[in-house]
Design a protein around this motif. Structure first.
Motif, PDB file in Angstrom:
ATOM      1  N   THR A 195      -4.775  -2.533   5.853  1.00 54.50           N
ATOM      2  CA  THR A 195      -4.931  -2.934   4.456  1.00 54.50           C
ATOM      3  C   THR A 195      -6.375  -3.289   4.117  1.00 54.50           C
ATOM      4  OG1 THR A 195      -4.284  -5.205   5.026  1.00 54.50           O
ATOM      5  CG2 THR A 195      -2.560  -3.738   4.227  1.00 54.50           C
ATOM      6  N   ARG A 196      -7.143  -3.770   5.082  1.00 56.73           N
ATOM      7  CA  ARG A 196      -8.528  -4.155   4.809  1.00 56.73           C
ATOM      8  C   ARG A 196      -9.377  -2.954   4.391  1.00 56.73           C
ATOM      9  NH1 ARG A 196     -11.819  -2.604   8.969  1.00 56.73           N
ATOM     10  NH2 ARG A 196     -10.755  -2.007  10.901  1.00 56.73           N
ATOM     11  N   ASN A 216      -8.255  -0.511   2.448  1.00 57.84           N
ATOM     12  CA  ASN A 216      -7.670   0.087   1.248  1.00 57.84           C
ATOM     13  C   ASN A 216      -8.368  -0.446  -0.003  1.00 57.84           C
ATOM     14  OD1 ASN A 216      -5.874   0.734  -0.966  1.00 57.84           O
ATOM     15  ND2 ASN A 216      -4.331   1.210   0.583  1.00 57.84           N
ATOM     16  N   GLY A 222      -4.080   8.393  -8.675  1.00 64.33           N
ATOM     17  CA  GLY A 222      -4.877   7.187  -8.440  1.00 64.33           C
ATOM     18  C   GLY A 222      -5.478   6.594  -9.691  1.00 64.33           C
ATOM     19  N   GLU A 267       0.722  -5.372   7.173  1.00 65.77           N
ATOM     20  CA  GLU A 267       0.411  -4.111   7.843  1.00 65.77           C
ATOM     21  C   GLU A 267       1.713  -3.378   8.187  1.00 65.77           C
ATOM     22  OE1 GLU A 267      -2.582  -3.285   7.815  1.00 65.77           O
ATOM     23  OE2 GLU A 267      -3.627  -5.217   7.627  1.00 65.77           O
ATOM     24  N   LYS A 298      -8.080   0.502  -3.050  1.00 63.04           N
ATOM     25  CA  LYS A 298      -7.206   0.368  -4.218  1.00 63.04           C
ATOM     26  C   LYS A 298      -6.470  -0.971  -4.199  1.00 63.04           C
ATOM     27  CE  LYS A 298      -6.636   5.337  -4.845  1.00 63.04           C
ATOM     28  NZ  LYS A 298      -5.717   6.499  -4.802  1.00 63.04           N
ATOM     29  N   LEU A 299      -6.051  -1.412  -3.015  1.00 61.31           N
ATOM     30  CA  LEU A 299      -5.432  -2.730  -2.925  1.00 61.31           C
ATOM     31  C   LEU A 299      -6.421  -3.808  -3.347  1.00 61.31           C
ATOM     32  CD1 LEU A 299      -3.358  -2.798   0.409  1.00 61.31           C
ATOM     33  CD2 LEU A 299      -2.518  -2.520  -1.926  1.00 61.31           C
ATOM     34  N   GLN A 319       0.820  -1.208   0.000  1.00 59.08           N
ATOM     35  CA  GLN A 319       0.000   0.000   0.000  1.00 59.08           C
ATOM     36  C   GLN A 319       0.854   1.257   0.000  1.00 59.08           C
ATOM     37  OE1 GLN A 319       0.633  -2.061   2.487  1.00 59.08           O
ATOM     38  NE2 GLN A 319      -0.043  -1.314   4.488  1.00 59.08           N
ATOM     39  N   GLN A 379      -3.623   3.475   7.385  1.00 63.34           N
ATOM     40  CA  GLN A 379      -4.836   2.670   7.388  1.00 63.34           C
ATOM     41  C   GLN A 379      -4.514   1.185   7.272  1.00 63.34           C
ATOM     42  OE1 GLN A 379      -7.701   3.797   4.385  1.00 63.34           O
ATOM     43  NE2 GLN A 379      -8.893   4.953   5.878  1.00 63.34           N
ATOM     44  N   GLY A 434      -6.278   7.912   8.394  1.00 66.74           N
ATOM     45  CA  GLY A 434      -5.054   7.267   7.931  1.00 66.74           C
ATOM     46  C   GLY A 434      -3.850   8.177   7.858  1.00 66.74           C
TER      47      GLY A 434
END
Length: 299
Positions: free
Chosen positions: A60-61, A63, A268, A82, A65-66, A53, A58, A95
């Motif tokens: 990862t859950r 996110n 993004g 993380e 974009k991930l 990330q 924040q 975040g």
């Protein structure tokens, strides 16, 4: 590019279901915990995908974009790690302004890379398992360094200013009248390289670790096939810094870099009308991974 994207999106229409995500932990040498997740497809796996990330704290859950990029690689086992001091269920919303003290006390890009190396060692990949690295923004910087250590089958950097020192990238996004303030902050970080004092939202420790790093230097020491994806309207990681990486590879005579630039997209992968094209770009990147070994062998 358009035929590649169309073909990849068609393939995604029949993707395998994913098994339940497994949450695991490791201990660092300082006694703190590395939290990471392993997301396995129900179908036979084609390899391991490490998703890194961008900036912020924040979990990862949270996110999106991930999650979008992960869907472009449905037949890979996906691993997300993380950052230092962040638990998967941490109650973090912004975040950036609500990061815990533990995060500021230990988070650096070098620490991220060390954590990825530890997680990969713990997973004990069978010999010959394709390893793919995908990082966006700050995560791309981590991927460039990790690729030097792991020699993956492919490494993808999205919206990452990789061709110039990080300090120079930051200064290029600030009006000239603000340079003195920024450079004073950099000097304070260099004088306090282990400090948790915050400057521009990040600790002295973080800044001191990254200011003088040029990700392309690590990339040039790796034989892995690299893909750089850059938006022409990116105001956070300027396009000139991405082009500088391509120039460095060309000057070195190395042929393991592919460079994609989308003039209308921002950091993004959004178009001027606000439409996100991240899913189609990620799908195209997945198609590139499938052909990257052939491309590298032919150069």
């Amino acid at each position: 590019m358009r035929p590649i994207i169309a073909a990849c999106l068609a393939a995604l229409a029949a993707t395998p279901a994913l098994a339940q995500i497994e949450h695991r932990q490791l201990l660092r040498s300082d006694g703190s915990t590395i939290d990471f997740s392993v997301d396995r497809p129900t179908a036979p796996s084609e390899g391991l995908l490490v998703l890194a990330q961008g900036s912020g704290c924040q979990p990862t859950r949270l996110n999106a974009k991930l999650a979008t990029v992960r869907q472009a690689f449905p037949r890979y086992v996906a691993v997300m790690v993380e950052k230092y001091g962040i638990a998967p269920d941490a109650a973090i919303t912004d975040g950036f302004t609500d990061c815990p003290a533990a995060f500021h006390g230990g988070h650096t890009v070098a620490q991220r890379v060390a954590d990825y190396v530890a997680v990969l060692a713990e997973l004990r990949l069978p010999s010959g398992t394709p390893l793919v690295l995908f990082g966006g923004s700050e995560g791309g910087l981590a991927v460039s360094m990790l690729a030097e250590q792991t020699q993956p089958a492919a490494a993808i950097l999205l919206s990452s200013a990789s061709g110039i020192p990080f300090s120079g990238m930051v200064l290029s996004t600030v009006p000239p009248e603000g340079h003195a303030t920024i450079e004073a902050g950099f000097a304070a970080a260099r004088a306090d390289p282990q400090g948790a004092t915050l400057f521009a939202g990040s600790s002295h420790r973080f800044w001191a670790d990254i200011l003088d790093r040029i990700p392309a230097d690590s990339m040039l020491r790796s034989s892995a096939p690299f893909l750089i994806i850059q938006g022409g309207r990116d105001s956070s990681s300027p396009v000139a810094a991405a082009r500088a990486t391509a120039d460095r590879f060309a000057a070195s005579g190395k042929c393991n870099l592919t460079y994609w630039e989308f003039p209308a997209f921002d950091h993004g992968m959004q178009a001027p009308d606000g439409t996100s094209h991240l899913a189609s770009v990620a799908a195209a990147a997945a198609g590139w991974v499938s052909s990257s070994s052939r491309d590298t062998e032919s150069c």
